[in-house]
Scaffold this active site. Structure first.
Site, short mmCIF file in Angstrom:
data_model
loop_
_atom_site.label_atom_id
_atom_site.label_comp_id
_atom_site.label_asym_id
_atom_site.label_seq_id
_atom_site.Cartn_x
_atom_site.Cartn_y
_atom_site.Cartn_z
N HIS A 62 0.81 -1.23 0.00
CA HIS A 62 0.00 0.00 0.00
C HIS A 62 0.83 1.27 0.00
O HIS A 62 0.30 2.36 -0.18
CB HIS A 62 -0.93 0.00 1.22
CG HIS A 62 -1.72 -1.26 1.33
ND1 HIS A 62 -1.37 -2.28 2.18
CD2 HIS A 62 -2.80 -1.68 0.64
CE1 HIS A 62 -2.22 -3.28 2.02
NE2 HIS A 62 -3.09 -2.96 1.09
N CYS B 205 3.31 -1.31 -4.35
CA CYS B 205 2.92 -1.58 -5.74
C CYS B 205 3.40 -0.43 -6.63
O CYS B 205 3.17 0.75 -6.30
CB CYS B 205 1.41 -1.73 -5.85
SG CYS B 205 0.89 -1.91 -7.58
N GLU C 205 -2.90 3.35 2.20
CA GLU C 205 -2.41 3.94 0.95
C GLU C 205 -2.56 5.46 0.97
O GLU C 205 -1.66 6.20 0.54
CB GLU C 205 -3.17 3.35 -0.25
CG GLU C 205 -2.64 3.89 -1.57
CD GLU C 205 -3.47 3.45 -2.76
OE1 GLU C 205 -3.95 2.31 -2.79
OE2 GLU C 205 -3.63 4.29 -3.67
N SER D 269 -10.03 -4.85 3.13
CA SER D 269 -9.59 -4.75 1.74
C SER D 269 -10.52 -3.80 0.99
O SER D 269 -11.67 -4.15 0.71
CB SER D 269 -9.60 -6.13 1.10
OG SER D 269 -9.57 -6.01 -0.31
S1 SF4 Z 1 -4.96 -3.34 -6.44
FE1 SF4 Z 1 -3.89 -2.16 -8.05
S2 SF4 Z 1 -2.66 -0.68 -6.93
FE2 SF4 Z 1 -3.27 -2.26 -5.44
S3 SF4 Z 1 -1.60 -3.71 -5.45
FE3 SF4 Z 1 -3.06 -4.41 -7.00
S4 SF4 Z 1 -2.36 -3.53 -8.96
FE4 SF4 Z 1 -1.35 -2.42 -7.29
#
Ligand code: SF4
Length: 332
Positions: free
Chosen positions: A85, A107, A137, A233
């Site tokens: 995040h 990510c 995030e 989540s």
């Molecule tokens: S949901 Fe999207 S931003 Fe989050 S880890 Fe997965 S690809 Fe990355």
């Protein structure tokens, strides 16, 4: 015996959404912890849940990962992994002060939003960050430029925004929001701030959009939509909301098959099934088995996109893996 004779036709079916489950960012983050455990040995410390899924966290704990809330809980000099995040810059600084070996599993699509925030802040923009208050995030992104960023938590917050210069304002967003609700929030903001700029590219990531899109396709036909995912989540919770908005008569979020209440299935002929971006597919397969035991034996997979994106492991980990492989080759 034909297949039709082998499988009794019950008239009860499952519409199985695809894409569902693991995205590229989650896959990379989980692999980062697994590879770090192999390379450095247990324990490996992980700041926050690596991804928001109970099953994944428990599995990694069993392999020797220790999940902590803050860097202060990590012994000086130990290895710590930052979750998918993302973190604010001050978290890297704290890690340096404690001489921690930090591996960043943020990510890359979250990192992209951090870069946008830094760039617009450097150009002295006011940044309206659409996202959920308190989500990790959002805390990480806001930490890149706290003096420039205001949080907008849904359409209702749009009217509270105040900016210094209405011609120099941009909106960015959390990666895992509802696409439709975000568009509504942006429309409300634009009604007040007509010169509001949009992010250079979509901040809501491909995985979030794709999972919502396929759920919208199947929801109108479903008596109930089951979403496998954890309560913390964001993208999983959004999938239930999207299913209901798109016409599903009921929607439920479950971590595991055993959490499904049989009453939810009473009278249902069509069950929709999907999972959040942090959910391994084995949990979906368990739900399918659970549904089959209750007569939902006819499974149609509805595919609206094929995802092929893969992210490489963090540089700092790859460097150490390469060095370890070279040392092993020299010894051999
Ligand atoms: S949901 Fe999207 S931003 Fe989050 S880890 Fe997965 S690809 Fe990355």
């Amino acid at each position: 015996m034909t297949e039709a004779q082998a499988t009794p036709q019950t008239g009860k079916r499952v519409l199985l959404a695809k894409p569902r489950g693991y995205c590229a960012g989650v896959d990379r983050a989980v692999q980062t912890v697994e590879e770090a455990l192999k390379l450095y040995g247990a324990p490996i410390y992980v700041r926050k849940q690596i991804v928001h899924n109970k099953h994944v966290v428990r599995t990694l704990e069993d392999q020797g990962a220790i999940f902590v809330e803050e860097n202060e809980e990590v012994p000086e000099g130990a290895t710590v992994i930052f979750s998918a995040h993302g973190v604010a810059p001050e978290v890297y600084e704290q890690a340096k002060v404690r001489s921690l070996k930090a591996i960043d599993a943020t990510c890359p699509l979250v990192t992209k939003v951090h870069q946008e925030a830094k760039r617009f802040a450097a150009e002295d923009y006011d940044i309206l960050l659409i996202g959920h208050e308190g989500h990790e995030e959002v805390v990480g992104t806001a930490g890149e430029a706290p003096a420039h960023i205001q949080l907008v938590d849904g359409p209702g917050d749009a009217d509270k925004v105040t900016v210094r210069d209405p011609s120099k304002v941009v909106w960015l967003s959390q990666t895992t929001l509802s696409v439709d609700e975000t568009l509504e929030t942006v429309a409300r903001l634009k009604a007040r701030l007509p010169l509001l700029q949009s992010p250079p590219s979509d901040d809501i990531c491909y995985a979030t959009s794709n999972r919502q899109h396929v759920v919208k396709e199947i929801a109108p036909e479903c008596d109930v939509v089951l979403v496998v995912g954890s309560r913390n989540s964001s993208n999983s919770v959004r999938l239930v909301e999207v299913a209901l908005d798109a016409g599903a008569r009921a929607g439920h979020l479950v971590d595991f098959a055993h959490e499904i209440d049989d009453a939810w299935l009473t009278g249902a002929r069509t069950v929709g099934l999907t999972s959040g971006a942090s959910v391994p597919d084995e949990l979906v397969q368990e739900v399918l088995a659970h549904l089959a035991e209750r007569g939902f034996t006819d499974v149609d997979e509805v595919v609206t996109a094929n995802e092929r994106l893969i992210f490489s492991l963090p540089q700092e980990l790859k460097r150490d893996m390469k060095a370890a492989a070279a040392a092993a080759a020299t010894r051999a």
